[in-house]
Design an enzyme around this catalytic site. Structure first.
Site, PDB file in Angstrom:
ATOM      1  N   PRO A   1     -18.032  15.044  -7.077  1.00 13.16           N
ATOM      2  CA  PRO A   1     -17.952  13.865  -7.960  1.00 13.16           C
ATOM      3  C   PRO A   1     -17.031  14.038  -9.152  1.00 13.16           C
ATOM      4  CG  PRO A   1     -20.204  14.178  -7.226  1.00 13.16           C
ATOM      5  CD  PRO A   1     -19.436  15.365  -6.701  1.00 13.16           C
ATOM      6  N   ASN A   2     -17.115  15.181  -9.822  1.00 15.30           N
ATOM      7  CA  ASN A   2     -16.307  15.399 -11.032  1.00 15.30           C
ATOM      8  C   ASN A   2     -14.820  15.325 -10.715  1.00 15.30           C
ATOM      9  OD1 ASN A   2     -16.000  16.285 -13.902  1.00 15.30           O
ATOM     10  ND2 ASN A   2     -15.029  18.046 -12.890  1.00 15.30           N
ATOM     11  N   THR A   3     -14.437  15.910  -9.576  1.00 15.50           N
ATOM     12  CA  THR A   3     -13.016  15.935  -9.220  1.00 15.50           C
ATOM     13  C   THR A   3     -12.523  14.543  -8.820  1.00 15.50           C
ATOM     14  OG1 THR A   3     -13.241  18.233  -8.519  1.00 15.50           O
ATOM     15  CG2 THR A   3     -11.339  17.019  -7.668  1.00 15.50           C
TER      16      THR A   3
ATOM     17  N   LYS B   1      -7.462   8.211  -0.496  1.00 11.66           N
ATOM     18  CA  LYS B   1      -8.646   8.646   0.258  1.00 11.66           C
ATOM     19  C   LYS B   1      -9.318   9.861  -0.404  1.00 11.66           C
ATOM     20  CE  LYS B   1      -7.232   6.787   4.765  1.00 11.66           C
ATOM     21  NZ  LYS B   1      -5.871   6.290   4.448  1.00 11.66           N
TER      22      LYS B   1
ATOM     23  N   ASP C   1      -3.644   4.314  -1.887  1.00 15.98           N
ATOM     24  CA  ASP C   1      -4.523   4.822  -0.837  1.00 15.98           C
ATOM     25  C   ASP C   1      -4.474   6.348  -0.751  1.00 15.98           C
ATOM     26  OD1 ASP C   1      -4.303   4.790   2.797  1.00 15.98           O
ATOM     27  OD2 ASP C   1      -6.008   5.250   1.480  1.00 15.98           O
TER      28      ASP C   1
ATOM     29  N   GLY D   1       1.173  -1.746   8.764  1.00 15.51           N
ATOM     30  CA  GLY D   1       2.312  -0.890   8.442  1.00 15.51           C
ATOM     31  C   GLY D   1       3.427  -1.031   9.449  1.00 15.51           C
ATOM     32  N   ARG D   2       3.386  -0.148  10.476  1.00 13.56           N
ATOM     33  CA  ARG D   2       4.513  -0.047  11.392  1.00 13.56           C
ATOM     34  C   ARG D   2       4.921  -1.343  12.095  1.00 13.56           C
ATOM     35  NH1 ARG D   2       1.943   5.443  13.635  1.00 13.56           N
ATOM     36  NH2 ARG D   2       0.134   4.271  12.878  1.00 13.56           N
TER      37      ARG D   2
ATOM     38  N   HIS E   1     -11.615  12.607  -1.682  1.00 14.79           N
ATOM     39  CA  HIS E   1     -12.821  13.178  -1.047  1.00 14.79           C
ATOM     40  C   HIS E   1     -13.030  14.573  -1.631  1.00 14.79           C
ATOM     41  CE1 HIS E   1     -15.032  14.144   3.025  1.00 14.79           C
ATOM     42  NE2 HIS E   1     -15.789  14.322   1.958  1.00 14.79           N
ATOM     43  N   ASP E   2     -13.916  14.672  -2.628  1.00 17.21           N
ATOM     44  CA  ASP E   2     -14.144  15.949  -3.302  1.00 17.21           C
ATOM     45  C   ASP E   2     -15.491  15.847  -4.024  1.00 17.21           C
ATOM     46  OD1 ASP E   2     -11.627  18.182  -4.434  1.00 17.21           O
ATOM     47  OD2 ASP E   2     -13.788  18.452  -4.687  1.00 17.21           O
TER      48      ASP E   2
ATOM     49  N   LYS F   1       0.853  -1.184   0.000  1.00 13.87           N
ATOM     50  CA  LYS F   1       0.000   0.000   0.000  1.00 13.87           C
ATOM     51  C   LYS F   1       0.891   1.237   0.000  1.00 13.87           C
ATOM     52  CE  LYS F   1      -2.385   1.779   3.562  1.00 13.87           C
ATOM     53  NZ  LYS F   1      -2.349   3.259   3.523  1.00 13.87           N
TER      54      LYS F   1
ATOM     55  N   GLN G   1      -3.440   4.258  16.515  1.00 18.09           N
ATOM     56  CA  GLN G   1      -4.625   3.456  16.226  1.00 18.09           C
ATOM     57  C   GLN G   1      -5.487   3.341  17.478  1.00 18.09           C
ATOM     58  OE1 GLN G   1      -5.484   2.737  13.321  1.00 18.09           O
ATOM     59  NE2 GLN G   1      -3.647   2.487  12.054  1.00 18.09           N
TER      60      GLN G   1
ATOM     61  N   ARG H   1      -2.888  -4.912  14.938  1.00 19.55           N
ATOM     62  CA  ARG H   1      -1.746  -4.888  15.859  1.00 19.55           C
ATOM     63  C   ARG H   1      -1.531  -6.268  16.492  1.00 19.55           C
ATOM     64  NH1 ARG H   1      -0.810  -1.061  13.456  1.00 19.55           N
ATOM     65  NH2 ARG H   1       0.077   0.946  14.141  1.00 19.55           N
TER      66      ARG H   1
ATOM     67  N   THR I   1      -9.636   4.453  11.674  1.00 18.38           N
ATOM     68  CA  THR I   1      -9.348   3.650  12.870  1.00 18.38           C
ATOM     69  C   THR I   1      -8.661   4.465  13.964  1.00 18.38           C
ATOM     70  OG1 THR I   1      -7.296   2.970  11.794  1.00 18.38           O
ATOM     71  CG2 THR I   1      -9.185   1.476  11.605  1.00 18.38           C
TER      72      THR I   1
HETATM   73  O1  LIG Z   1      -7.239   3.665   4.241  1.00 10.35           O
HETATM   74  C1  LIG Z   1      -6.389   3.124   5.006  1.00 10.35           C
HETATM   75  O2  LIG Z   1      -5.592   2.258   4.628  1.00 10.35           O
HETATM   76  C2  LIG Z   1      -6.521   3.431   6.463  1.00 10.35           C
HETATM   77  C3  LIG Z   1      -7.787   3.710   6.969  1.00 10.35           C
HETATM   78  C4  LIG Z   1      -7.970   3.780   8.376  1.00 10.35           C
HETATM   79  O3  LIG Z   1      -9.072   3.969   8.881  1.00 10.35           O
HETATM   80  N1  LIG Z   1      -6.886   3.614   9.182  1.00 10.35           N
HETATM   81  C5  LIG Z   1      -5.632   3.401   8.700  1.00 10.35           C
HETATM   82  O4  LIG Z   1      -4.688   3.249   9.483  1.00 10.35           O
HETATM   83  N2  LIG Z   1      -5.442   3.352   7.334  1.00 10.35           N
HETATM   84  C6  LIG Z   1      -4.072   3.199   6.793  1.00 10.35           C
HETATM   85  O5  LIG Z   1      -3.534   1.969   7.202  1.00 10.35           O
HETATM   86  C7  LIG Z   1      -2.159   2.101   7.512  1.00 10.35           C
HETATM   87  C8  LIG Z   1      -1.974   1.656   8.940  1.00 10.35           C
HETATM   88  O6  LIG Z   1      -0.626   1.778   9.238  1.00 10.35           O
HETATM   89  P1  LIG Z   1      -0.073   1.231  10.652  1.00 10.35           P
HETATM   90  O7  LIG Z   1      -0.842   1.938  11.759  1.00 10.35           O
HETATM   91  O8  LIG Z   1       1.384   1.643  10.619  1.00 10.35           O
HETATM   92  O9  LIG Z   1      -0.299  -0.276  10.670  1.00 10.35           O
HETATM   93  C9  LIG Z   1      -1.770   3.563   7.255  1.00 10.35           C
HETATM   94  O10 LIG Z   1      -1.104   3.655   6.006  1.00 10.35           O
HETATM   95  C10 LIG Z   1      -3.110   4.295   7.228  1.00 10.35           C
HETATM   96  O11 LIG Z   1      -3.112   5.355   6.277  1.00 10.35           O
END
Ligand SMILES: O=C(O)c1cc(=O)[nH]c(=O)n1[C@@H]1O[C@H](COP(=O)(O)O)[C@@H](O)[C@H]1O
Length: 241
Positions: free
Chosen positions: A70-72, A65, A63, A213-214, A67-68, A35, A193, A184, A123
């Site tokens: 519809p056209n954009t 996200k 990713d 991710g982390r 948010h604008d 991602k 989170q 996690r 989240t």
């Molecule tokens: O759309 C996403 O992926 C996303 C939505 C959400 O509600 N929470 C969320 O953490 N994410 C993404 O999921 C990844 C979580 O990363 P870690 O918290 O490092 O595991 C990040 O890249 C966030 O941008």
């Protein structure tokens, strides 16, 4: 690659191409996809995405996200199609017309089309945060409301926390894609989170994919961390996840 590994998208949240390429290389074979999000895309753009995943790289979850109006958003999805992402995100709060515009634009790519996922409630937010922004409803209720609206608007699935997976699955059915961050392992820091579960719990609740991710990328050995997560999933589910 084992079934659990293929379910994981590793979020590579960095601004640097070399760092992203290194992590993507390290976790190749241990996760199902990569991602890339706002941090990387703002710094490196489409050329940077190509430098990391290339033509024959791992499945890409782009990713942004969106948010604008519809056209954009339609224009944003259209501009991303040459990257052939497997998934793209929009924000369900953009409303049904915006979500439908994103889904219809994605469909113009035919077989290579990205699956459009609508983010529901981040989240990182809890009930108090929703109240602060004037959405004084229980988080789970808001997530299910937005998920049902997204499905009715023609998108392929949603992003939600593990806490809502079972409710969204019950409301939206077996074919609606649930991409689930807020993952996690018990040994990982929770960071920012607020609604999270372990990988095994999220899959058991009905998640299709996990975004991690982390816990992987901040480890000294990301590949070993990814393999440890997969092993934990297999141990908890008898390897059938
Ligand atoms: O759309 C996403 O992926 C996303 C939505 C959400 O509600 N929470 C969320 O953490 N994410 C993404 O999921 C990844 C979580 O990363 P870690 O918290 O490092 O595991 C990040 O890249 C966030 O941008």
């Amino acid at each position: 690659m084992t079934a659990p590994a293929s379910r994981i998208y590793c979020s590579v949240d960095t601004t640097e191409i070399e760092s992203a390429r290194r992590i993507a290389g390290q976790v190749a074979g241990a996760v199902g996809g990569i991602k890339l999000g706002l941090e990387f895309f703002i710094a490196q753009g489409p050329a940077g995405v190509r430098a990391v995943v290339g033509e024959d790289g791992p499945p890409l979850f782009l990713d942004l996200k969106l948010h604008d109006i519809p056209n954009t958003v339609a224009g944003g999805v259209r501009a991303a199609l040459p990257l052939k992402p497997a998934f793209m995100t929009i924000h369900s709060a953009g409303g049904p017309a915006m979500m439908r515009a994103a889904a219809e634009t994605a469909a113009t790519a035919g077989a290579d089309r990205p699956k459009i996922l609508a983010v529901t409630v981040l989240t990182s937010l809890d009930e108090g945060d929703l109240d602060a922004v004037g959405q004084s409803v229980p988080v789970a209720e808001q997530v299910v409301r937005l998920a049902k609206l997204a499905k009715a608007s023609g998108v392929d699935g949603v992003v939600c926390s593990p806490a809502e997976v079972a409710l969204v699955r019950a409301a939206c059915g077996p074919d609606f894609i649930l991409m689930v961050p807020g993952i996690r392992p018990a040994w990982a820091a929770t960071n920012d989170q607020k609604r999270f579960m372990t990988p095994a719990e999220a899959l058991a609740a009905g998640a299709d994919h996990l975004v991690i991710g982390r816990p992987i990328t901040a480890d000294a050995d990301p590949a070993a961390a990814a393999r440890r997560i997969v092993a934990e999933i297999e141990a908890s589910s008898g390897g059938t996840a």
